[in-house]
Design a protein around this motif. Structure first.
Motif, short mmCIF file in Angstrom:
data_model
loop_
_atom_site.label_atom_id
_atom_site.label_comp_id
_atom_site.label_asym_id
_atom_site.label_seq_id
_atom_site.Cartn_x
_atom_site.Cartn_y
_atom_site.Cartn_z
N UNK A 185 1.81 34.49 23.46
CA UNK A 185 1.69 33.05 23.72
C UNK A 185 1.98 32.67 25.16
N UNK A 186 1.91 33.63 26.07
CA UNK A 186 2.20 33.34 27.47
C UNK A 186 1.14 32.41 28.05
N UNK A 187 1.57 31.59 29.01
CA UNK A 187 0.67 30.59 29.61
C UNK A 187 0.37 31.00 31.05
N UNK A 245 3.81 32.12 32.39
CA UNK A 245 5.08 31.55 31.91
C UNK A 245 5.17 31.84 30.42
N UNK A 246 6.30 32.40 30.00
CA UNK A 246 6.50 32.72 28.59
C UNK A 246 7.01 31.49 27.85
N UNK A 247 6.74 31.40 26.53
CA UNK A 247 7.21 30.24 25.77
C UNK A 247 8.74 30.15 25.70
N UNK A 269 11.82 33.39 32.51
CA UNK A 269 10.66 33.34 31.62
C UNK A 269 9.31 33.43 32.34
N UNK A 270 9.30 34.07 33.50
CA UNK A 270 8.04 34.26 34.23
C UNK A 270 7.72 35.76 34.35
N UNK A 328 11.47 32.39 38.52
CA UNK A 328 10.46 31.36 38.80
C UNK A 328 9.15 32.01 39.22
N UNK A 329 8.14 31.19 39.46
CA UNK A 329 6.81 31.69 39.82
C UNK A 329 6.84 32.49 41.14
#
Length: 199
Positions: free
Chosen positions: A4-6, A22-24, A32-33, A52-53
């Motif tokens: 479900x990563x975005x 980005x992970x849920x 969570x990146x 972070x990103x």
């Protein structure tokens, strides 16, 4: 969670495609990146759980750069190995003696029947090294554990290599073309040494 990563953004670096996701949910440290680095046809490197990103992208770039550095080192090693392997084989084969099994068939004579191998010592034949030193092609350190090859030896080595028919030799010689300049340059010390030899 990874399913479900975005996708956040994609950037290209050299021949790599770097995608930041980005992970849920975050891990226990709040990270969570994730960054995926893909190089066609089937190379995949992943930078896991970043804060972070920016951190994810930075770690991805480091992964890609480190991989490319390792590949370049491997390429250079393989180029050198392709030449040095044959040279080492020739040197070892020519500078060592035959080994025979003296007890085979109770035969103590050296013959093709009891031939077993070419013996190989850990290092070069001392007499050959002494001969090269005597000709001025090599210099031994005081401990005799290391050798130095100066102009005369370098010139002789390059001439031998130019006469060989081994794939890759010409490329290696071209990479060291600057040695020719060094070999042909005469310093004041060289001139003085030549004059001393003539006297």
């Amino acid at each position: 969670m990874l399913a479900n990563k975005k996708e956040i953004f994609i950037k290209n670096r050299e021949n790599w495609k770097i995608t930041i996701f980005e992970l849920p949910e975050s891990d226990i440290f709040g990270k969570k990146f994730v960054a995926e680095c893909i190089k066609e046809p089937d190379l995949l490197k992943t930078a896991w759980f970043c804060q972070n990103q920016g951190e994810a992208y930075s770690r991805a770039c480091n992964l890609v750069d480190e991989f490319e550095i390792q590949q370049e080192r491997l390429r250079i090693f393989m180029e050198h190995y392709a030449v040095i392997k044959d040279l080492y084989l020739m040197i070892i084969y020519l500078s060592n003696g035959d080994k025979h099994n003296h007890y085979l068939n109770n035969n103590r004579e050296k013959s093709k029947e009891n031939f077993t191998s070419v013996s190989c010592c850990n290092g070069f034949d001392f007499e050959i090294i002494n001969g090269l030193v005597a000709e001025g092609l090599l210099e031994l350190s005081t401990t005799k554990k290391s050798m130095t090859m100066k102009k005369k030896g370098m010139k002789a080595a390059r001439e031998v290599l130019q006469k060989t028919n081994i794939d890759g030799v010409n490329r290696l010689l071209e990479q060291r073309e600057y040695h020719e300049e060094y070999i042909n340059y005469k310093s004041q010390l060289d001139i003085m040494e030549e004059q001393e030899e003539e006297e």
